[in-house]
Design an enzyme around this catalytic site. Structure first.
Site, mmCIF file in Angstrom:
data_model
loop_
_atom_site.group_PDB
_atom_site.id
_atom_site.type_symbol
_atom_site.label_atom_id
_atom_site.label_comp_id
_atom_site.label_asym_id
_atom_site.label_seq_id
_atom_site.Cartn_x
_atom_site.Cartn_y
_atom_site.Cartn_z
ATOM 1 N N ASP A 11 51.529 29.005 57.913
ATOM 2 C CA ASP A 11 50.423 28.406 58.677
ATOM 3 C C ASP A 11 49.702 29.523 59.424
ATOM 4 O O ASP A 11 50.251 30.616 59.609
ATOM 5 C CB ASP A 11 50.932 27.356 59.674
ATOM 6 C CG ASP A 11 49.785 26.704 60.455
ATOM 7 O OD1 ASP A 11 48.822 26.238 59.821
ATOM 8 O OD2 ASP A 11 49.825 26.686 61.698
ATOM 9 N N SER A 12 48.491 29.222 59.868
ATOM 10 C CA SER A 12 47.747 30.196 60.662
ATOM 11 C C SER A 12 48.471 30.491 61.980
ATOM 12 O O SER A 12 48.235 31.531 62.588
ATOM 13 C CB SER A 12 46.345 29.660 60.950
ATOM 14 O OG SER A 12 46.445 28.464 61.706
ATOM 15 N N TYR A 43 42.244 29.775 62.291
ATOM 16 C CA TYR A 43 41.482 30.045 61.072
ATOM 17 C C TYR A 43 40.232 29.148 60.960
ATOM 18 O O TYR A 43 39.311 29.461 60.234
ATOM 19 C CB TYR A 43 42.344 29.746 59.832
ATOM 20 C CG TYR A 43 43.317 30.813 59.391
ATOM 21 C CD1 TYR A 43 43.672 31.882 60.217
ATOM 22 C CD2 TYR A 43 43.886 30.745 58.130
ATOM 23 C CE1 TYR A 43 44.587 32.840 59.783
ATOM 24 C CE2 TYR A 43 44.790 31.695 57.684
ATOM 25 C CZ TYR A 43 45.147 32.743 58.514
ATOM 26 O OH TYR A 43 46.050 33.676 58.065
ATOM 27 N N GLY A 44 40.281 28.000 61.653
ATOM 28 C CA GLY A 44 39.350 26.900 61.403
ATOM 29 C C GLY A 44 37.872 27.230 61.357
ATOM 30 O O GLY A 44 37.118 26.607 60.612
ATOM 31 N N CYS A 74 49.128 24.209 56.158
ATOM 32 C CA CYS A 74 47.885 24.390 56.911
ATOM 33 C C CYS A 74 46.769 23.763 56.093
ATOM 34 O O CYS A 74 46.568 24.139 54.924
ATOM 35 C CB CYS A 74 47.629 25.881 57.107
ATOM 36 S SG CYS A 74 46.051 26.287 57.868
ATOM 37 N N ASN A 75 46.072 22.802 56.680
ATOM 38 C CA ASN A 75 44.987 22.140 55.947
ATOM 39 C C ASN A 75 43.828 23.087 55.682
ATOM 40 O O ASN A 75 43.204 23.037 54.620
ATOM 41 C CB ASN A 75 44.491 20.936 56.747
ATOM 42 C CG ASN A 75 45.484 19.797 56.735
ATOM 43 O OD1 ASN A 75 45.432 18.942 55.865
ATOM 44 N ND2 ASN A 75 46.414 19.792 57.665
ATOM 45 N N THR A 76 43.538 23.941 56.661
ATOM 46 C CA THR A 76 42.396 24.842 56.518
ATOM 47 C C THR A 76 42.624 25.796 55.343
ATOM 48 O O THR A 76 41.743 25.995 54.502
ATOM 49 C CB THR A 76 42.179 25.627 57.829
ATOM 50 O OG1 THR A 76 42.165 24.693 58.908
ATOM 51 C CG2 THR A 76 40.879 26.392 57.814
ATOM 52 N N GLU A 159 47.315 25.943 70.701
ATOM 53 C CA GLU A 159 47.914 27.288 70.590
ATOM 54 C C GLU A 159 48.173 27.880 71.985
ATOM 55 O O GLU A 159 49.078 28.667 72.176
ATOM 56 C CB GLU A 159 46.988 28.224 69.785
ATOM 57 C CG GLU A 159 47.001 27.972 68.292
ATOM 58 C CD GLU A 159 48.131 28.694 67.553
ATOM 59 O OE1 GLU A 159 48.393 29.862 67.836
ATOM 60 O OE2 GLU A 159 48.756 28.046 66.684
ATOM 61 N N CYS A 193 45.276 18.238 60.394
ATOM 62 C CA CYS A 193 45.545 19.602 60.854
ATOM 63 C C CYS A 193 46.971 19.561 61.377
ATOM 64 O O CYS A 193 47.323 18.662 62.155
ATOM 65 C CB CYS A 193 44.579 20.001 61.961
ATOM 66 S SG CYS A 193 45.038 21.554 62.774
ATOM 67 N N THR A 194 47.770 20.518 60.932
ATOM 68 C CA THR A 194 49.200 20.431 61.244
ATOM 69 C C THR A 194 49.510 20.745 62.710
ATOM 70 O O THR A 194 50.644 20.586 63.146
ATOM 71 C CB THR A 194 50.006 21.348 60.301
ATOM 72 O OG1 THR A 194 49.468 22.676 60.371
ATOM 73 C CG2 THR A 194 49.924 20.843 58.873
ATOM 74 N N HIS A 195 48.519 21.199 63.455
ATOM 75 C CA HIS A 195 48.695 21.357 64.908
ATOM 76 C C HIS A 195 48.600 20.011 65.651
ATOM 77 O O HIS A 195 49.183 19.844 66.725
ATOM 78 C CB HIS A 195 47.594 22.255 65.487
ATOM 79 C CG HIS A 195 47.777 23.717 65.272
ATOM 80 N ND1 HIS A 195 47.688 24.305 64.037
ATOM 81 C CD2 HIS A 195 48.035 24.723 66.146
ATOM 82 C CE1 HIS A 195 47.873 25.623 64.163
ATOM 83 N NE2 HIS A 195 48.088 25.889 65.435
#
Ligand code: DGL
Length: 274
Positions: A11-12, A43-44, A74-76, A159, A193-195
């Site tokens: 993931d980012s 990254y988005g 990570c979806n992005t 984050e 979004c995995t966040h």
């Protein structure tokens, strides 16, 4: 690990840990290496080419550590880099390696979670602008209408561990309002979004109780279990000592402290810097 052939999870930043948690819970026997590119996250908002380059570098690093299978949690990255990696880089440079994303497995099952056939998709600008969810969901459920909302402030808040503070409320409300304004018929909101699962307490308070708020951990874990069953040639090459290793391109101490919120438990093996 002896002859390690772990599953790589990328993931980012921290977000992929919400998916890794479900994968490790469902498939505990395998070895795993998690890589968060925290130094270059989020990254988005980056350009396509940048997201592709960063993702490829991280995937190649996981390959160099022995991973033959990498999950882009990570979806992005799944929206912006996966297709090029699968269609260009793997066939020419790594024909025996596999890279999977999180968008297709989610699109395959999303129809099970809506009665009104109106789904809201909340993600980063990169994911929303890619229109990947519109395209993928159409393939499996052409009757579903997809309403998208970009939430560019959410990953920075998460984050920085500011997401549950009162200051985050404004941005939570703003994006939720913008989504619900698109259609009153939305009965399922996908956190694409995995966040975003870290915002669940606030999101549950904002959306009506009957709205289904869908996270991806279990969906991706089920899909991976199914993939390994269907691909014994990949599964048989994976090492199984139940080890988990964590790496970050950012500050390992900060990662170690922050990661347990996403992973749901302390990282027993510690975190190393790359
Ligand atoms: N967890 C990533 C995702 O699922 C966050 C992307 C970002 O770094 O902006 O899209």
């Amino acid at each position: 690990m002896q002859n390690p052939s772990p599953i790589g999870i990328f993931d980012s930043g921290y977000g992929g840990l919400t998916v890794f948690r479900s994968i490790a819970g469902q498939l505990p026997a395998y070895d795993y290496i998690y890589l968060g590119d925290n130094a270059r996250s989020p990254y988005g908002d980056h350009a396509f080419e940048t997201i592709y380059q960063y993702t490829l570098e991280c995937v190649e690093w996981l390959f160099s550590k022995g991973c033959s299978l990498v999950i882009l949690a990570c979806n992005t990255a799944s929206a912006k880099a996966l297709r090029t990696i699968q269609q260009k880089d793997l066939p020419s440079k790594y024909p025996d390696k596999r890279v999977l994303g999180v968008i297709r497995p989610t699109a395959e099952v999303i129809g099970n979670f809506t009665l009104t056939n109106n789904v809201g998709v909340m993600g980063t600008r990169g994911t929303v602008n890619s229109e990947s969810y519109l395209l993928e969901i159409k393939k499996f459920f052409p009757e579903i209408e997809v309403h998208q909302q970009a939430c560019p402030m959410w990953v920075p808040l998460i984050e920085n561990n500011e997401h549950l503070q009162a200051g985050a409320d404004f941005f939570v409300q703003e994006y939720c309002n913008a989504l619900t304004a698109q259609s009153a018929a939305i009965d399922c909101v996908l956190l694409a979004c995995t966040h975003y699962p870290l915002l669940l307490p606030k999101l549950k308070a904002v959306f009506p109780t009957e709205t289904r708020i869908l996270t991806q951990g279990e969906i991706v874990a089920n899909s991976l279990a199914n993939y390994l069953e269907r691909h014994p040639e990949i599964e048989s090459g994976l090492s199984r000592t139940g080890e988990k290793a964590f790496f970050t391109s950012g500050d390992p101490k900060a990662f170690d402290e922050h990661a347990s919120i996403f992973f749901g438990e302390a990282l027993k093996s510690g975190v190393a810097h790359i």
